[in-house]
Design a protein around this motif. Structure first.
Motif, mmCIF file in Angstrom:
data_model
loop_
_atom_site.group_PDB
_atom_site.id
_atom_site.type_symbol
_atom_site.label_atom_id
_atom_site.label_comp_id
_atom_site.label_asym_id
_atom_site.label_seq_id
_atom_site.Cartn_x
_atom_site.Cartn_y
_atom_site.Cartn_z
ATOM 1 N N LEU A 184 16.934 32.487 13.020
ATOM 2 C CA LEU A 184 18.228 32.554 13.700
ATOM 3 C C LEU A 184 18.881 33.867 13.290
ATOM 4 O O LEU A 184 19.070 34.133 12.093
ATOM 5 C CB LEU A 184 19.109 31.370 13.274
ATOM 6 N N TYR A 185 19.222 34.693 14.274
ATOM 7 C CA TYR A 185 19.798 36.014 14.001
ATOM 8 C C TYR A 185 21.130 36.133 14.737
ATOM 9 O O TYR A 185 21.175 36.132 15.971
ATOM 10 C CB TYR A 185 18.834 37.111 14.441
ATOM 11 N N LEU A 186 22.224 36.251 13.985
ATOM 12 C CA LEU A 186 23.575 36.306 14.539
ATOM 13 C C LEU A 186 24.261 37.601 14.134
ATOM 14 O O LEU A 186 24.100 38.063 12.998
ATOM 15 C CB LEU A 186 24.401 35.119 14.037
ATOM 16 N N PHE A 187 25.052 38.130 15.053
ATOM 17 C CA PHE A 187 25.739 39.396 14.789
ATOM 18 C C PHE A 187 27.088 39.371 15.498
ATOM 19 O O PHE A 187 27.220 38.828 16.596
ATOM 20 C CB PHE A 187 24.902 40.567 15.309
ATOM 21 N N GLY A 188 28.115 39.960 14.869
ATOM 22 C CA GLY A 188 29.459 39.930 15.419
ATOM 23 C C GLY A 188 29.701 40.992 16.480
ATOM 24 O O GLY A 188 29.326 42.154 16.305
ATOM 25 N N ARG A 189 30.345 40.594 17.552
ATOM 26 C CA ARG A 189 30.685 41.558 18.601
ATOM 27 C C ARG A 189 31.668 42.615 18.094
ATOM 28 O O ARG A 189 31.747 43.707 18.646
ATOM 29 C CB ARG A 189 31.302 40.832 19.799
ATOM 30 N N GLY A 190 32.427 42.282 17.054
ATOM 31 C CA GLY A 190 33.402 43.209 16.520
ATOM 32 C C GLY A 190 32.868 44.123 15.437
ATOM 33 O O GLY A 190 33.645 44.860 14.805
ATOM 34 N N GLU A 191 31.563 44.111 15.192
ATOM 35 C CA GLU A 191 30.973 45.019 14.203
ATOM 36 C C GLU A 191 31.122 46.471 14.678
ATOM 37 O O GLU A 191 31.327 46.740 15.864
ATOM 38 C CB GLU A 191 29.488 44.701 14.017
ATOM 39 N N GLY A 192 31.004 47.411 13.750
ATOM 40 C CA GLY A 192 31.121 48.822 14.094
ATOM 41 C C GLY A 192 30.118 49.248 15.154
ATOM 42 O O GLY A 192 28.985 48.765 15.192
ATOM 43 N N ARG A 193 30.556 50.155 16.031
ATOM 44 C CA ARG A 193 29.706 50.591 17.138
ATOM 45 C C ARG A 193 28.403 51.219 16.651
ATOM 46 O O ARG A 193 27.382 51.158 17.342
ATOM 47 C CB ARG A 193 30.455 51.587 18.009
ATOM 48 N N GLN A 194 28.446 51.814 15.474
ATOM 49 C CA GLN A 194 27.241 52.479 14.965
ATOM 50 C C GLN A 194 26.112 51.497 14.702
ATOM 51 O O GLN A 194 24.959 51.901 14.546
ATOM 52 C CB GLN A 194 27.564 53.264 13.692
ATOM 53 N N TYR A 195 26.444 50.191 14.646
ATOM 54 C CA TYR A 195 25.416 49.193 14.351
ATOM 55 C C TYR A 195 24.868 48.508 15.597
ATOM 56 O O TYR A 195 23.885 47.764 15.513
ATOM 57 C CB TYR A 195 25.977 48.118 13.411
ATOM 58 N N LYS A 196 25.481 48.727 16.760
ATOM 59 C CA LYS A 196 25.092 47.982 17.952
ATOM 60 C C LYS A 196 23.641 48.254 18.353
ATOM 61 O O LYS A 196 22.889 47.320 18.690
ATOM 62 C CB LYS A 196 26.035 48.309 19.108
ATOM 63 N N ASP A 197 23.232 49.525 18.348
ATOM 64 C CA ASP A 197 21.848 49.838 18.700
ATOM 65 C C ASP A 197 20.879 49.236 17.697
ATOM 66 O O ASP A 197 19.808 48.737 18.079
ATOM 67 C CB ASP A 197 21.640 51.352 18.777
ATOM 68 N N ASP A 198 21.251 49.268 16.420
ATOM 69 C CA ASP A 198 20.380 48.699 15.399
ATOM 70 C C ASP A 198 20.271 47.193 15.535
ATOM 71 O O ASP A 198 19.235 46.606 15.196
ATOM 72 C CB ASP A 198 20.892 49.063 14.002
#
Length: 263
Positions: A184-198
């Motif tokens: 299960l892999y979860l990530f916040g929509r509000g995380e920094g933009r620099q992490y979105k591609d990663d």
């Protein structure tokens, strides 16, 4: 990063969760503080163990805090042991890495002499001996730097756990020859933009590792699940509406995912 305390659910959500999991229970968990000596260093694990007898083997959930946090503060914030009183919940404490004074976990094999892998090995030996826990009912979850360490466990201790949950972490270069396990892999929509591609690249890396393919199917209220090819394992992934914090519904999703009967 230190994790912030999140809002608690409404009474309606509690009723829904109990009905969903069929675990409405009056069980309580006894608090224990374990101490191990690992490579000459004192290490500790905060444990919550149900005080009622059970005819079935207990689920063991091992949850790793983020960088700069610790076991007690993390347990007080997440409170998984209160939401899941029928499970044994363990919160290990990380130690400072390198020249940093902030507590955390190794990010790769061999980092810090493998001390955190050694701690997990000792913890699993202890719970198996004392409580009869087994790999098929043992799960690992981690937030932020703790999620990075869960990916190390996926690569190095896949046989010791039934599933792995990673929250708020990215590892676009993840690769391993270890056998696939449900993730299960979860990530916040509000995380920094620099992490979105990663984040997207981490999903792709997990797709390769778990050998999944085909259409995505909605799963739980947060995610999609992609089915595995023969010899693979399911991958569940999604975004939640927050930044770098444990999601409000994180315990609910973690419990449902961990108890799901994966093929």
């Amino acid at each position: 990063m230190t994790m912030r305390i999140t809002d608690r659910r409404s009474l309606l959500s509690w009723v829904f969760l109990a009905a969903l999991l069929g675990q409405a229970s009056n069980a309580h968990a006894a608090r224990e503080m374990l101490e191990f000596e690992i490579q000459g260093q004192s290490r500790r694990v905060l444990m919550f163990v149900p005080d009622a007898a059970s005819a079935e083997r207990r689920t063991l959930m091992v949850v790793f805090h983020g960088r700069g946090d610790d076991d007690v503060a993390f347990a007080n914030a997440v409170q998984l042991h209160k939401d899941w009183p029928d499970a044994i919940v363990a919160y290990p404490r990380g130690e400072p890495r390198g020249s940093s004074s902030m507590r955390g976990w190794q990010r790769r094999v061999g980092d810090e002499g493998g001390r955190d892998l050694a701690l997990v090995d000792r913890l699993l030996e202890h719970t198996a001996s004392r409580y009869g826990t087994t790999p098929d009912k043992t799960h690992a979850a981690g937030f932020s730097n703790g999620g990075h360490f869960v990916l190390v466990l996926l690569a190095e201790r896949a046989q010791a756990f039934a599933s792995f949950t990673v929250i708020g972490s990215v590892n676009a270069d993840f690769a391993s020859t270890a056998p696939p396990k449900p993730v299960l892999y979860l990530f916040g929509r509000g995380e920094g933009r620099q992490y979105k591609d990663d984040w997207a690249k981490t999903v792709e890396a997990l797709v390769r590792h778990n050998h999944t393919q085909g259409p995505l199917v909605e799963f739980m209220s947060c995610c999609n699940v992609q089915s595995p090819e023969p010899g693979g394992a399911a991958l569940v992934f999604g975004l939640y509406n927050a930044g770098h914090i444990w999601p409000v519904n994180g315990n609910e999703w973690l419990m449902e995912f961990s108890q799901h009967k994966w093929p």
